[in-house]
Motif scaffolding. Structure first.
Motif, PDB file in Angstrom:
ATOM      1  N   ALA A 135      13.983   6.751   1.242  1.00  0.00           N
ATOM      2  CA  ALA A 135      14.028   7.676   2.375  1.00  0.00           C
ATOM      3  C   ALA A 135      12.633   7.965   2.905  1.00  0.00           C
ATOM      4  O   ALA A 135      12.409   8.026   4.127  1.00  0.00           O
ATOM      5  N   GLY A 136      11.671   8.127   1.999  1.00  0.00           N
ATOM      6  CA  GLY A 136      10.305   8.427   2.423  1.00  0.00           C
ATOM      7  C   GLY A 136       9.663   7.286   3.182  1.00  0.00           C
ATOM      8  O   GLY A 136       9.026   7.495   4.230  1.00  0.00           O
ATOM      9  N   ILE A 137       9.825   6.064   2.686  1.00  0.00           N
ATOM     10  CA  ILE A 137       9.239   4.891   3.354  1.00  0.00           C
ATOM     11  C   ILE A 137       9.906   4.653   4.704  1.00  0.00           C
ATOM     12  O   ILE A 137       9.240   4.350   5.705  1.00  0.00           O
ATOM     13  N   LEU A 138      11.231   4.807   4.731  1.00  0.00           N
ATOM     14  CA  LEU A 138      11.958   4.600   5.988  1.00  0.00           C
ATOM     15  C   LEU A 138      11.567   5.657   7.023  1.00  0.00           C
ATOM     16  O   LEU A 138      11.331   5.334   8.200  1.00  0.00           O
ATOM     17  N   ALA A 139      11.496   6.924   6.593  1.00  0.00           N
ATOM     18  CA  ALA A 139      11.124   7.998   7.515  1.00  0.00           C
ATOM     19  C   ALA A 139       9.702   7.801   8.030  1.00  0.00           C
ATOM     20  O   ALA A 139       9.416   8.019   9.219  1.00  0.00           O
ATOM     21  N   ALA A 140       8.802   7.376   7.141  1.00  0.00           N
ATOM     22  CA  ALA A 140       7.416   7.137   7.554  1.00  0.00           C
ATOM     23  C   ALA A 140       7.336   6.041   8.607  1.00  0.00           C
ATOM     24  O   ALA A 140       6.543   6.127   9.553  1.00  0.00           O
ATOM     25  N   GLN A 141       8.179   5.024   8.483  1.00  0.00           N
ATOM     26  CA  GLN A 141       8.181   3.920   9.446  1.00  0.00           C
ATOM     27  C   GLN A 141       8.820   4.334  10.772  1.00  0.00           C
ATOM     28  O   GLN A 141       8.253   4.097  11.848  1.00  0.00           O
ATOM     29  N   GLY A 193       0.803  -1.228   0.000  1.00  0.00           N
ATOM     30  CA  GLY A 193       0.000   0.000   0.000  1.00  0.00           C
ATOM     31  C   GLY A 193       0.830   1.270   0.000  1.00  0.00           C
ATOM     32  O   GLY A 193       0.320   2.336   0.332  1.00  0.00           O
ATOM     33  N   SER A 194       2.105   1.165  -0.383  1.00  0.00           N
ATOM     34  CA  SER A 194       2.984   2.333  -0.366  1.00  0.00           C
ATOM     35  C   SER A 194       2.708   3.249  -1.555  1.00  0.00           C
ATOM     36  O   SER A 194       2.721   2.814  -2.711  1.00  0.00           O
ATOM     37  N   SER A 195       2.510   4.545  -1.284  1.00  0.00           N
ATOM     38  CA  SER A 195       2.302   5.530  -2.333  1.00  0.00           C
ATOM     39  C   SER A 195       3.578   5.760  -3.131  1.00  0.00           C
ATOM     40  O   SER A 195       3.552   5.853  -4.367  1.00  0.00           O
ATOM     41  N   ILE A 226       1.010  11.591 -12.587  1.00  0.00           N
ATOM     42  CA  ILE A 226       0.414  10.535 -11.759  1.00  0.00           C
ATOM     43  C   ILE A 226       1.092  10.461 -10.402  1.00  0.00           C
ATOM     44  O   ILE A 226       0.434  10.274  -9.367  1.00  0.00           O
ATOM     45  N   SER A 227       2.414  10.600 -10.378  1.00  0.00           N
ATOM     46  CA  SER A 227       3.135  10.561  -9.100  1.00  0.00           C
ATOM     47  C   SER A 227       2.697  11.702  -8.186  1.00  0.00           C
ATOM     48  O   SER A 227       2.528  11.524  -6.974  1.00  0.00           O
ATOM     49  N   PHE A 228       2.515  12.891  -8.759  1.00  0.00           N
ATOM     50  CA  PHE A 228       2.083  14.041  -7.964  1.00  0.00           C
ATOM     51  C   PHE A 228       0.671  13.814  -7.416  1.00  0.00           C
ATOM     52  O   PHE A 228       0.408  14.074  -6.229  1.00  0.00           O
ATOM     53  N   TYR A 229      -0.216  13.327  -8.264  1.00  0.00           N
ATOM     54  CA  TYR A 229      -1.594  13.066  -7.828  1.00  0.00           C
ATOM     55  C   TYR A 229      -1.625  12.021  -6.712  1.00  0.00           C
ATOM     56  O   TYR A 229      -2.320  12.194  -5.700  1.00  0.00           O
ATOM     57  N   GLU A 230      -0.860  10.954  -6.908  1.00  0.00           N
ATOM     58  CA  GLU A 230      -0.833   9.897  -5.904  1.00  0.00           C
ATOM     59  C   GLU A 230      -0.260  10.410  -4.586  1.00  0.00           C
ATOM     60  O   GLU A 230      -0.740  10.079  -3.498  1.00  0.00           O
ATOM     61  N   GLY A 231       0.779  11.242  -4.680  1.00  0.00           N
ATOM     62  CA  GLY A 231       1.391  11.781  -3.466  1.00  0.00           C
ATOM     63  C   GLY A 231       0.442  12.685  -2.696  1.00  0.00           C
ATOM     64  O   GLY A 231       0.323  12.570  -1.471  1.00  0.00           O
ATOM     65  N   ILE A 232      -0.251  13.577  -3.401  1.00  0.00           N
ATOM     66  CA  ILE A 232      -1.195  14.483  -2.741  1.00  0.00           C
ATOM     67  C   ILE A 232      -2.339  13.689  -2.097  1.00  0.00           C
ATOM     68  O   ILE A 232      -2.764  13.982  -0.969  1.00  0.00           O
ATOM     69  N   ALA A 233      -2.825  12.676  -2.812  1.00  0.00           N
ATOM     70  CA  ALA A 233      -3.909  11.850  -2.265  1.00  0.00           C
ATOM     71  C   ALA A 233      -3.474  11.161  -0.981  1.00  0.00           C
ATOM     72  O   ALA A 233      -4.251  11.057  -0.012  1.00  0.00           O
ATOM     73  N   GLY A 246       3.671   9.823   1.209  1.00  0.00           N
ATOM     74  CA  GLY A 246       3.092  10.668   0.161  1.00  0.00           C
ATOM     75  C   GLY A 246       4.014  11.800  -0.236  1.00  0.00           C
ATOM     76  O   GLY A 246       4.091  12.173  -1.407  1.00  0.00           O
ATOM     77  N   VAL A 247       4.729  12.364   0.741  1.00  0.00           N
ATOM     78  CA  VAL A 247       5.690  13.433   0.448  1.00  0.00           C
ATOM     79  C   VAL A 247       6.775  12.919  -0.490  1.00  0.00           C
ATOM     80  O   VAL A 247       7.205  13.621  -1.418  1.00  0.00           O
ATOM     81  N   ALA A 248       7.215  11.672  -0.254  1.00  0.00           N
ATOM     82  CA  ALA A 248       8.225  11.070  -1.123  1.00  0.00           C
ATOM     83  C   ALA A 248       7.696  10.939  -2.550  1.00  0.00           C
ATOM     84  O   ALA A 248       8.424  11.157  -3.524  1.00  0.00           O
ATOM     85  N   SER A 249       6.428  10.596  -2.674  1.00  0.00           N
ATOM     86  CA  SER A 249       5.819  10.484  -4.001  1.00  0.00           C
ATOM     87  C   SER A 249       5.813  11.830  -4.720  1.00  0.00           C
ATOM     88  O   SER A 249       6.083  11.907  -5.928  1.00  0.00           O
ATOM     89  N   VAL A 250       5.512  12.901  -3.993  1.00  0.00           N
ATOM     90  CA  VAL A 250       5.565  14.248  -4.580  1.00  0.00           C
ATOM     91  C   VAL A 250       6.996  14.587  -4.986  1.00  0.00           C
ATOM     92  O   VAL A 250       7.233  15.187  -6.043  1.00  0.00           O
ATOM     93  N   GLY A 251       7.957  14.193  -4.145  1.00  0.00           N
ATOM     94  CA  GLY A 251       9.366  14.429  -4.475  1.00  0.00           C
ATOM     95  C   GLY A 251       9.770  13.731  -5.769  1.00  0.00           C
ATOM     96  O   GLY A 251      10.484  14.297  -6.604  1.00  0.00           O
ATOM     97  N   ILE A 252       9.287  12.499  -5.949  1.00  0.00           N
ATOM     98  CA  ILE A 252       9.567  11.760  -7.182  1.00  0.00           C
ATOM     99  C   ILE A 252       8.963  12.483  -8.387  1.00  0.00           C
ATOM    100  O   ILE A 252       9.574  12.576  -9.449  1.00  0.00           O
TER     101      ILE A 252
END
Length: 314
Positions: free
Chosen positions: A178-184, A33-35, A95-102, A193-199
């Protein structure tokens, strides 16, 4: 076709790697379920489609000249390279931006982050391999120029497009990790989601750069200065040339150049002698620079040439 063998090797390597990586990333995204992982899957899928478009562009560009395209079809590669840049921006970044914001608006914790770490690690290995192939091929043509300078001077977008896409992919993997690790660690699912926006921002920057370079090639860029100087030196050395005024060149493909020469013939020459001189120049120039596929010679005084150049503000 042989001129593009290196380009095709790079694209085939990227195509195979990105396709396998995309499937793996989508599987991990569905499982955890990772964005950020979903954005990475979209990224790799877009890169796969882009590789196919570049191959199609190479195929179309290799067609010989015909009645409707007397100078050949070389610019088809530039057109499809521009389409690739648009797709990176519209699909990859969008798509990455939309997914990250969601995901930022409705954060959900990642179910099994370890699966993401494994997939990201394997992806880095595979992406690194295709990136190394692209970098090796790019180094062959860049000479002593810096990487950014070499990209700006390059007339073959197929190699530097793959190199830039793979570079963006590696950077995106780092951001996702980094985003997944920081979230955990911080127990803040929103960081996924922030990582997804960064991508998405990485992809957008890459797309803008690629679009700018492809646009320049599509509109028509001149040959490298050293090629123009070499041609003028060959012309000036001919016994029947009073003065080689200048040259205008334009790339219609990575290895296809149209050149227009302005020369001042010796006054003693007759029409047959001028014709023989032009044929002699064509043989000498194409022998040394086979990428010059079309050559036009215009008898012109130095004053007229200078006036034309001034009007063009070149």
């Amino acid at each position: 076709m042989a001129a593009h063998s290196g380009s095709k090797t790079v694209i085939y390597a990227a195509l195979a790697g990105n396709f396998l990586i995309a499937i793996t990333k989508f599987g991990a995204a569905a499982f955890t379920g990772s964005s950020a992982m979903l954005s990475e899957g979209v990224h790799s899928l877009v890169d796969t489609g882009n590789g196919a478009l570049l191959l199609y562009g190479l195929h179309r560009a290799a067609r010989p000249a015909d009645r409707t395209h007397p100078l050949g079809h070389g610019r088809e590669l530039y057109f499809w390279s521009f389409i690739v840049a648009v797709l990176v921006f519209a699909l990859g970044a969008g798509i990455s931006f939309y997914e990250g914001i969601a995901h930022i608006m409705h954060p959900e914790p990642v179910a099994n982050p370890m699966a993401n770490y494994i997939v990201l690690g394997l992806s880095m290995v595979f992406e690194g391999g295709t990136w190394a192939v692209a970098l090796k091929e790019f180094r062959k043509s860049k000479g002593n120029a810096g990487y950014i300078e070499a990209v700006r001077k390059s007339k073959d977008p197929s190699v530097f497009t793959v190199l830039l896409e793979d570079s963006a992919a590696l950077l995106g993997l780092v951001v996702a990790f980094a985003g997944i690790l920081a979230a955990q660690l911080l127990d803040m699912p929103v960081l996924d989601g922030v990582a997804s926006v960064g991508i998405s921002l990485i992809l957008a920057a890459t797309a803008v750069f690629l679009a700018r370079e492809s646009k320049g090639l599509l509109m028509g860029e001149p040959a490298l200065p050293e090629i123009e100087r070499s041609v003028l030196a060959l012309v000036q050395d001919d016994r029947d040339i009073g003065k080689a005024n200048g040259i205008i060149t334009v790339h219609i493909g990575p290895n296809e150049i149209v050149a227009a020469l302005s020369v001042e013939f010796e006054d003693r020459l007759t029409a047959p002698a001028i014709e023989a001189c032009v044929e002699r120049l064509e043989r000498a120039i194409t022998r040394k620079h086979p990428q010059i596929t079309s050559l036009f010679v215009k008898p012109q005084t130095t004053g007229t040439w200078k006036k034309v150049r001034a009007e063009l503000a070149i």
